[in-house]
Each structure stands twice: as structure tokens, then as C-alpha cells.
Design a protein around this motif. Structure first.
Motif, PDB file in Angstrom:
ATOM      1  N   HIS A   1      14.981  -8.337  50.838  1.00 45.89           N
ATOM      2  CA  HIS A   1      15.678  -7.719  49.922  1.00 45.89           C
ATOM      3  C   HIS A   1      15.559  -8.435  48.585  1.00 45.89           C
ATOM      4  CE1 HIS A   1      19.477  -5.505  48.138  1.00 45.89           C
ATOM      5  NE2 HIS A   1      18.344  -5.236  47.388  1.00 45.89           N
ATOM      6  N   ALA A   2      16.167  -9.985  48.923  1.00 42.94           N
ATOM      7  CA  ALA A   2      16.541 -10.838  47.936  1.00 42.94           C
ATOM      8  C   ALA A   2      15.190 -11.324  47.143  1.00 42.94           C
ATOM      9  CB  ALA A   2      17.016 -12.327  48.468  1.00 42.94           C
ATOM     10  N   GLU A   3      13.844 -11.256  47.949  1.00 43.08           N
ATOM     11  CA  GLU A   3      12.671 -11.543  47.151  1.00 43.08           C
ATOM     12  C   GLU A   3      12.263 -10.284  46.326  1.00 43.08           C
ATOM     13  OE1 GLU A   3       8.941 -12.680  45.795  1.00 43.08           O
ATOM     14  OE2 GLU A   3      10.831 -13.785  46.496  1.00 43.08           O
ATOM     15  N   ARG A   4      12.390  -9.142  46.745  1.00 42.33           N
ATOM     16  CA  ARG A   4      12.223  -8.004  45.933  1.00 42.33           C
ATOM     17  C   ARG A   4      12.944  -8.021  44.629  1.00 42.33           C
ATOM     18  NH1 ARG A   4      13.654  -3.982  47.821  1.00 42.33           N
ATOM     19  NH2 ARG A   4      14.369  -4.573  50.046  1.00 42.33           N
ATOM     20  N   MET A   5      14.234  -8.321  44.733  1.00 40.92           N
ATOM     21  CA  MET A   5      15.260  -8.309  43.840  1.00 40.92           C
ATOM     22  C   MET A   5      14.962  -9.401  42.637  1.00 40.92           C
ATOM     23  SD  MET A   5      17.885  -6.725  42.636  1.00 40.92           S
ATOM     24  CE  MET A   5      18.270  -5.757  43.731  1.00 40.92           C
ATOM     25  N   ARG A   6      14.345 -10.600  43.282  1.00 36.19           N
ATOM     26  CA  ARG A   6      14.063 -11.563  42.316  1.00 36.19           C
ATOM     27  C   ARG A   6      12.648 -11.099  41.440  1.00 36.19           C
ATOM     28  NH1 ARG A   6       9.993 -14.585  41.599  1.00 36.19           N
ATOM     29  NH2 ARG A   6       8.794 -13.575  43.097  1.00 36.19           N
ATOM     30  N   GLN A   7      11.897 -10.137  42.085  1.00 36.75           N
ATOM     31  CA  GLN A   7      10.786 -10.018  41.322  1.00 36.75           C
ATOM     32  C   GLN A   7      11.057  -8.997  40.314  1.00 36.75           C
ATOM     33  OE1 GLN A   7       7.650  -8.219  44.110  1.00 36.75           O
ATOM     34  NE2 GLN A   7       8.218 -10.051  45.652  1.00 36.75           N
ATOM     35  N   ALA A   8      12.116  -8.006  40.570  1.00 36.46           N
ATOM     36  CA  ALA A   8      12.630  -6.892  39.650  1.00 36.46           C
ATOM     37  C   ALA A   8      13.071  -7.646  38.432  1.00 36.46           C
ATOM     38  CB  ALA A   8      13.473  -5.907  40.456  1.00 36.46           C
ATOM     39  N   LEU A   9      14.157  -8.559  38.866  1.00 32.46           N
ATOM     40  CA  LEU A   9      14.815  -9.265  37.648  1.00 32.46           C
ATOM     41  C   LEU A   9      13.685 -10.076  36.880  1.00 32.46           C
ATOM     42  CD1 LEU A   9      18.075 -10.344  39.691  1.00 32.46           C
ATOM     43  CD2 LEU A   9      18.124  -8.744  37.742  1.00 32.46           C
ATOM     44  N   VAL A  10      12.646 -10.734  37.365  1.00 30.09           N
ATOM     45  CA  VAL A  10      11.882 -11.184  36.786  1.00 30.09           C
ATOM     46  C   VAL A  10      11.039 -10.093  35.643  1.00 30.09           C
ATOM     47  CG1 VAL A  10       9.555 -12.392  36.537  1.00 30.09           C
ATOM     48  CG2 VAL A  10      11.232 -13.246  38.014  1.00 30.09           C
ATOM     49  N   ASN A  11      10.855  -9.062  36.145  1.00 30.54           N
ATOM     50  CA  ASN A  11      10.238  -7.961  35.345  1.00 30.54           C
ATOM     51  C   ASN A  11      11.186  -7.572  34.127  1.00 30.54           C
ATOM     52  OD1 ASN A  11       7.838  -8.331  36.808  1.00 30.54           O
ATOM     53  ND2 ASN A  11       8.416  -6.676  38.150  1.00 30.54           N
ATOM     54  N   GLU A  12      12.425  -7.656  34.710  1.00 25.38           N
ATOM     55  CA  GLU A  12      13.407  -7.107  33.451  1.00 25.38           C
ATOM     56  C   GLU A  12      13.654  -7.987  32.635  1.00 25.38           C
ATOM     57  OE1 GLU A  12      15.255  -4.266  32.885  1.00 25.38           O
ATOM     58  OE2 GLU A  12      14.221  -3.035  34.618  1.00 25.38           O
ATOM     59  N   ASN A  13      13.286  -9.551  32.835  1.00 21.25           N
ATOM     60  CA  ASN A  13      13.718 -10.551  31.935  1.00 21.25           C
ATOM     61  C   ASN A  13      12.490 -11.241  31.729  1.00 21.25           C
ATOM     62  OD1 ASN A  13      16.899 -10.419  31.834  1.00 21.25           O
ATOM     63  ND2 ASN A  13      16.351 -10.054  33.917  1.00 21.25           N
TER      64      ASN A  13
END
Length: 801
Positions: A431-443
Motif C-alpha cells: 500500500h505504501a508503494e502504491r501510495m508513493r506512486q499516486a503521490l508522485v503522479n499528483e505532484n
């Protein structure tokens, strides 16, 4: 000399100080004037903050230089001798001293808390104030201290010559621990909220025991490398060459102060148990940091260290005592000798308060059921059942849920500060890795400038753990956002962390307190006075639990015929000294409960026992939306407000003003509107937050009238234009009218409080009209200027049909 005309400060310097000096008190070492007890609670108003008035005693008297023993409250001579006693008793209760005095410069009123039968309060002449030795003798006799115990109890603190000295609660923690050890107590528990200086407190305890030669060889145990290293280079630095860190397979016995990881001295194989190279009586003091973790369980390898050195005095330090049906700190260490809670730390102004943003997602509230025969994005048919919030990111991964959470986090940062340190707590490492990816895409704009803008910092990520120090250090800009699971729940001194995101199903009060503790430190140099909790999984409902900040209650009952359940092992405990293994041979069966690290396919690692070949389902076609979102604040009494901001404002204001007419009458009668606004603010009305919610351009008066009594509001600009059109100020000369017109413009921009301050005359455009004194002279003097301001305000708030 007319004593009645003297100020309180004059009474202190001319009468109280000479009386203290004449009775043997050292004014430099033993007498602390205007002694700060608290810092004053930080009150959050929208994006702004202020501090409540701090508590400060006129005098605190110390026996020698380290034991607070008496409080004196001074008043000027217009007061009676006892007028300050109730205030002094409040301060004395807070810092727990037995002797309390008040004085008006004529004499002293003495309150002796040690007396339980007879006259507790007596009046003393200025020449009758007790000496340090007489007060100490009364206290020592009440405690029943022997001469040897007295020598230990009165041992000085370490001082580096700076102004840094322990805070009042640290003094209490240190002295109560030393007193208990002096009386022969062997196991002690200190409970101090995260951010209140447990390690510094431990250092002062160890220093006094070491300097007095009461304890000669001391072991400080922690469970993370960074805790040991930070301790050695910071708080424990004065131990110098007497101190060492125990490394793997090293047992150098020539030092006096030893620091070590649990993991560095224990293992499943006998030759890994380095601690056994020391004789059982080698250490005479062991201090256990974060003792709510491995040392709490009876059958852990780490507990074996404490039982091996059973003859040593042992002190447990924790912010969150672990008390479950299987594990207990209190069972081992005993009842806490001192507790300083998160709630008290926030109330005193030593810890940062928080506001809560609760965001409920529709699928979390209603659950989700797949259509019959539905497959996930990898072709796996999804089991037909209703998946609830506790299943998401464990059994079922809804990609759009992850993207929505990342979007809301990023939206908050963009509205505030995109470089405020942020920790996102996730269910597990996947979950932490998928959240990292999503936050990278948002920023993507900032992530492309620096790849460390968002980083996953988890137990399996070498790269992430290498950046942990940079996340912690206030001076390091990157990483900004850290996604994690368990690794950062404890021991991470992130002083500048301003946003904590909870996307983790948290049911353990211990874990919840630890996570909240990541944000409670204040760092004024970096403008960190409060923090925000963004909660996606209703974890903050634990704030309403009466046990959230209550005293630890022992619920563990050892059953001799029943084996104790193994302790929970988290990712954090994987981090051992460099070069050591992190496999099942070291951690045994507990290792299979560590999230997604090293788990065979089909074991999802959320803390349950392994299940045969169950799959996680990854679904990218299900829409997820925000169902509700609200901000919660602390009220004036430090309680988290759970109702809507408007409902809370309505309830708060109507306690003071039952009708609109009553409020309007008070408002119009006030010489300065600022006084009413400050009064309402102190009662918990959040004007900044209301303005964000209702309308930024509204006057504070209109905000209250609209929200509380549903009165149609006017903007500040509308009020100012109405006054200009009515030509209220034609009676004044041209130079005065220019000033009043400019004041109306300033009112339209920023509100009534600004125009009530004469400092406004020092900024543009008023500087074009002359100096403040010249401008005021145009009005005919300060009194006439103030009359004009009052007239301007009356015109602004004139009621119209």
C-alpha cells in the motif's frame, strides 16, 4: 516610603528578596524569580495560531539547586497578605512542592502541605522566613530519607553552562525517579508523551546516579539504530569517553556507560547473545527506551536481557505503556513513578495541538460488492462478498481509492505549503508503494525536479531508510512526503512534520498514540506550532475513547498454565545493526506477520495468521468518491470539537449572548471591537476558519450575526462604501477626511481590528500624510483622534432598515 504606591516588582526587590537573603537563601542558585512553569497553550485559528497566557510563579525556591521545595506569590501592598495564596497553591500543585507562601511586602502567609492536623496556614514576619535547611529538614523527615539517601537525592543535575534547564515536569520525573531509587525501588516506569524529552530526562537521571557513584556501570537499551546514535551525539554527549556503543560480537568491559540495540546483543543462537559475555551483576542500572515494545512480553528474547541482569535497577521509558490481555509493562516495571500525558503537554504549551480533517469515502462507508464473475485487472476472479473498509488495501485494492486519497493529500498541500513534511501511514508496504506512486503522479512537477519529493520509507527499502535522517532533520528540504506502514510509528523525531495522514485501519490505542506523537513536537524556528491529521479511515474516533489519554490501567493477568501470546513484530523491528540478517531464521515464525516483506505468495501479512493461497484483488474500474469532509478543532478547553464549525460557533456565542439585540448592543457600546473579538476567540470561536467556510470578505461582526442568527451579511467593502456615500465625515477638514477615507479602505481590506491600532499610521498610504504624531495633531490630539475612530466604527455598524 509609601508602600501602597509601590508596584508588585518593587515589593519583590525591596522586601521579599532581602527577607529571603537574610534567612540564608542564595538568590543566584536557589531563588528563581518569575519562574516559567508552562509555555501557554497554542490556540489554532484556521491557518493562524496564538498562545494563551503562560503560568509563571513569582518565585520558586530550590533546595541546593535542583529540588523545588517552595512557591511564593507576591502582590502589591494594596492587597492583603493572603491574596496571592490561592494562585500560589495552584502553582504548587502543578510542580508538587510542599511549602507555599504569599506576601504583600508586610509579612508572609505560610501554607505547609505536610501538616495534616492543626494549623496549616500561619502568618510570619518578614524576618521569620524559614531557612533552606529548616524547610529541607521538614521535607526530608516527611520522606523518611536516611543520610545516604539524602546524598543521592541532592546530587546536582548536569549543567553545560547554558540557560537550558529541565522543564517543571522533567524536574518532577527526574526527582521522583531518584527518590524511588534512593528508597530501594528496583523497577521503575516513566510515562512521558512523545516530544516531552524522555531521553534528556533519562540522561539527567543517569548523570546524577553516575556522579553520586550510586550506579557505576549503566546500560541504555533501545530498539533502533537511529535512537542509539542520536542519543550518543545529543543528550548523552557529556558522558564523553566513559561511553560506548555495543556492536555485534563486541563486549569491551572498560567503559561505564553502554548503549545498545536489543538486536545487537541477542539472537536465536547462543553465540549471538552478546550480553552473556557480561557477568549478571556487571550492570547496576539498565534504562529501557520505548519499553512498550519487545521488552513488554514475557517470552521475548529482549526480556531475557532484563532477567539476566535482574540484580540491576531497571527503568522503563515509554510514551504509551502496552497493556493488553497478553502483555504488560506495569506487570514488569510496576505502576509509573510519574506520568506526563499528551493532553497535559498540549495544555501546557510544550506540545503542538492538532486539527483533524475527517474524509469519509463512499466505498468505505457503504462497502463494495463485485458483480458476479467480475475479474480484477490481472484476470483473477474476485470472490463474491461485500468488502468493507477494513478489507481495502489488504484483501482488495481499489486503484481509484488510492488515487483519490493521494489527490486529497496533494490538494491540502497545494492550499497550504507543498513543502511541509508529511507522513502517510498505510496498511502495509504494498500500500505504501502504491501510495508513493499516486503521490508522485499528483505532484509530477515537484517530483520531476527532485525524485526524493515523495519517498517510501519502510523496513524493506534500503533507499528509503537511508533518507530517514533527511526527513527528520529540519534543515533538509527532501524528502517532503514519506509513505510508510510501521517503520515511522515510533522513535522518529520529526520536529517539522506538519501533516499526518491516516489511511491505515488502527485499532490499537498504543499504536494510535505513537502515530499522533510524530507530529506533537514544536519547532518555532521552522514555524511548526501545530499539525494537521488527515483521517481517511476513521482512526481519529479513538480520540473520543476515554482511555485515549488516561492513566495506564493494568489488565494483564499472568496465567501460569497458559503460554503467553508472542509479541507483535513490526517492520520497525526488522531494522537491526548493519550487516545482520532479516530472515525467518532470526525472527522465527513472527517474521511471517510483517506485512509484505518476505511473505510467500498468498499470505497478505496484515497481522493475521497465514492463510492458504488467498489473493489480493487489484481493481482499477471502480469509481470512489468523497462522501463527507469536515475539519475538527480544539475548543477553548482543549476538547476536540466534533460538530460542524457553524453549530459549534452558534452554541459558543449564544452562551454569552442569548439574542442578536444583546450582541449588537454590546458591540456598539464597546470602545474597541477588538476586545469583544478576543473574548470570543478565547471562548473558542474560530474567526479565521469561519471566514474560510462562510466568506473571507465578511466582517467578523457579520460572520457572527449570519452564522448565529441567520442575519444577511454585508461584506467589509459594502460597509465601507455605505459610509462613504452617506458623507458622515463632511464636518472634518480635508486632511482629516483623507485619513478617514484611507482607514475605510484598510477596513475593507482587513477588518476593524486593524483600524483600531495607531500603528496603522506608520504604513502606506498614511506615511504620505505625515508622521503619526503629525496625523494625530490634525485631529486635535490623541483623544480627538480616538473619538473620530469611534465615530467611524459607529457609522460602519449603523443598523439600516
Amino acid at each position: 516610603m509609601n508602600k501602597k504606591s509601590l508596584s508588585e516588582r518593587d515589593i519583590c526587590s525591596k522586601f521579599i528578596n532581602p527577607a529571603l537573603e537574610a534567612s540564608g537563601w542564595d538568590l543566584q542558585l536557589q531563588v528563581r524569580e518569575e519562574f516559567p512553569i508552562t509555555n501557554g497553550r497554542i490556540i489554532v485559528r484556521g491557518k493562524l495560531h496564538s498562545r494563551a497566557k503562560n503560568k509563571r510563579a513569582d518565585y520558586v525556591l530550590f533546595y541546593k539547586s535542583n529540588i523545588p521545595i517552595a512557591v511564593i506569590e507576591a502582590k502589591d501592598n494594596e492587597h492583603t497578605v493572603g491574596d496571592g495564596m490561592q494562585q500560589a497553591l495552584q502553582y504548587a500543585d502543578l510542580i508538587q512542592v510542599p511549602f507555599v507562601f504569599s506576601s504583600n511586602g508586610d509579612r508572609f502567609l505560610f501554607h505547609n502541605k505536610l501538616i495534616t492536623d492543626g494549623n496549616v496556614e500561619t502568618e510570619l514576619g518578614l524576618d521569620e522566613f524559614p531557612s533552606p535547611e529548616s524547610l529541607w529538614r521538614m521535607w526530608k523527615d516527611a520522606q523518611g530519607l536516611s543520610l545516604i539517601q539524602e546524598e543521592l537525592v541532592t546530587q546536582d543535575y548536569h549543567s553545560d553552562g547554558s540557560n537550558k534547564s529541565p522543564r517543571y515536569y522533567q524536574i518532577l520525573a527526574i526527582n521522583k525517579t531518584i527518590e524511588a531509587i534512593a528508597k530501594g525501588q528496583k523497577r521503575l516506569l516513566l510515562v512521558m508523551a512523545t516530544g516531552t524529552g524522555k531521553t534528556y530526562t533519562a540522561f539527567q537521571i543517569i548523570w546524577r546516579l553516575w556522579k553520586s557513584k550510586t550506579k557505576k556501570r549503566i546500560l541504555f537499551l533501545a530498539d533502533r539504530n537511529i535512537l542509539v546514535d542520536q542519543t550518543m551525539t545529543n543528550d548523552f554527549k557529556p558522558f564523553g569517553s566513559a561511553m560506548t556503543k555495543i556492536q555485534k560480537r563486541q563486549a569491551n568491559k572498560s567503559y561505564e556507560i553502554y548503549l545498545s540495540l536489543y538486536q545487537a546483543v541477542t539472537g536465536t543462537e547462543e553465540d549471538q547473545n552478546i550480553y552473556k559475555q557480561f557477568s549478571p551483576d556487571f550492570f547496576d542500572l539498565i534504562v529501557v527506551d520505548e519499553c512498550h515494545r519487545g521488552s513488554a512480553a514475557e517470552d521475548s528474547n529482549w526480556r531475557a536481557i532484563l532477567e539476566y541482569f535482574t540484580s540491576a535497577t531497571q527503568i522503563g521509558l515509554t510514551a504509551t505503556p502496552k497493556e493488553t490481555k497478553d502483555v504488560s509493562n506495569i506487570h514488569y516495571f510496576g505502576e509509573p513513578v510519574y506520568t506526563y500525558s499528551l493532553r497535559q503537554g498540549i495544555e501546557d504549551g510544550f506540545l503542538a495541538p492538532y486539527k483533524v480533517i475527517r474524509i469519509d469515502l463512499d466505498k468505505d462507508l457503504s462497502g463494495w460488492r463485485p458483480e458476479k464473475g467480475m475479474v480484477d485487472k490481472y484476470g483473477n476472479e474476485i470472490e463474491d462478498k461485500v468488502y468493507k473498509q477494513s478489507d481495502f488495501d489488504k484483501r482488495v485494492i481499489l486503484d481509484r481509492r488510492t488515487e483519490l486519497v493521494a489527490s486529497k493529500i496533494s490538494e491540502f498541500l497545494k492550499q497550504n505549503d507543498r513543502f511541509q513534511k508529511t507522513i502517510v501511514f498505510c496498511e502495509n508496504i504494498d500500500h505504501a508503494e502504491r501510495m508513493r506512486q499516486a503521490l508522485v503522479n499528483e505532484n509530477s512537477d515537484l517530483a520531476s525536479q527532485n525524485s526524493k519529493y515523495v519517498m517510501r520509507i519502510t523496513g524493506d527499502s534500503v533507499e528509503g531508510k537511508e533518507e530517514l535522517d533527511n526527513f527528520i532533520f529540519p534543515e533538509s528540504k527532501y524528502p517532503v512526503i514519506a509513505t510508510t506502514s510501521k517503520l515511522m510509528t515510533t522513535g522518529v523525531d520529526a520536529q517539522t512534520c506538519k501533516l499526518i495522514v491516516l489511511d491505515q485501519h488502527i485499532q490499537s490505542m498504543t499504536e494510535f498514540k505513537q502515530i499522533i506523537g510524530r507530529g506533537t513536537r514544536i519547532n518555532e524556528d521552522f514555524d511548526k506550532y501545530y499539525f494537521t491529521i488527515m483521517d481517511f479511515k476513521r482512526a481519529t474516533e479513538l480520540f473520543a475513547d476515554p482511555d485515549f489519554d488516561g492513566d495506564p490501567v493494568q489488565i494483564y493477568e499472568p496465567k501460569p498454565d497458559e503460554p503467553v501470546t508472542p509479541p507483535d513484530v513490526t517492520e520497525e523491528e526488522i531494522e537491526v545493526t548493519e550487516g545482520s540478517e532479516t530472515d525467518e531464521s532470526k525472527f522465527g515464525s513472527e517474521f511471517s506477520e510483517l506485512g509484505d516483506i518476505g511473505i510467500p505468495n498468498g499470505e497478505d501479512g496484515d497481522g493475521d495468521l497465514p492463510r492458504p493461497k488467498a489473493l489480493k484483488y487489484y481493481v482499477d474500474s471502480v469509481e470512489v468518491r468523497v462522501a463527507s469532509e469536515r475539519v475538527q478543532y480544539f475548543d477553548a478547553n482543549g476538547k476536540l470539537v466534533t460538530e460542524s464549525l457553524k453549530d459549534y460557533t452558534r452554541k459558543t456565542v449564544t452562551k454569552e449572548y442569548s439574542t442578536l439585540e444583546e450582541f449588537r448592543k454590546r458591540w456598539n457600546a464597546a470602545d474597541r471591537k477588538q476586545a469583544i473579538l478576543e473574548e470570543l476567540s478565547n471562548q473558542g470561536v474560530f474567526f479565521e476558519a469561519l471566514a474560510e467556510d462562510v466568506g473571507k470578505e465578511l466582517d467578523s461582526f457579520d460572520l457572527i450575526c449570519h452564522v448565529v442568527w441567520d442575519k444577511r451579511p454585508l461584506t467589509r467593502k459594502e460597509r465601507a462604501e455605505r459610509v462613504k456615500k452617506a458623507k458622515y465625515f463632511e464636518k472634518y477638514g480635508e486632511s482629516v477626511r483623507k485619513v478617514l477615507d484611507a482607514l475605510l479602505d484598510k477596513y475593507a481590506d482587513s477588518g476593524v481590528v486593524q483600524i483600531e491600532e495607531t500603528q496603522i499610521l506608520t504604513i502606506n498610504p498614511f506615511t504620505e500624510f505625515g508622521t503619526p504624531m503629525e496625523i494625530i495633531s490634525h485631529f486635535g490630539g490623541l483623544e480627538k483622534y480616538n473619538e473620530a475612530i469611534t465615530s467611524l466604527e459607529n457609522a460602519l455598524y449603523l443598523e439600516t432598515a
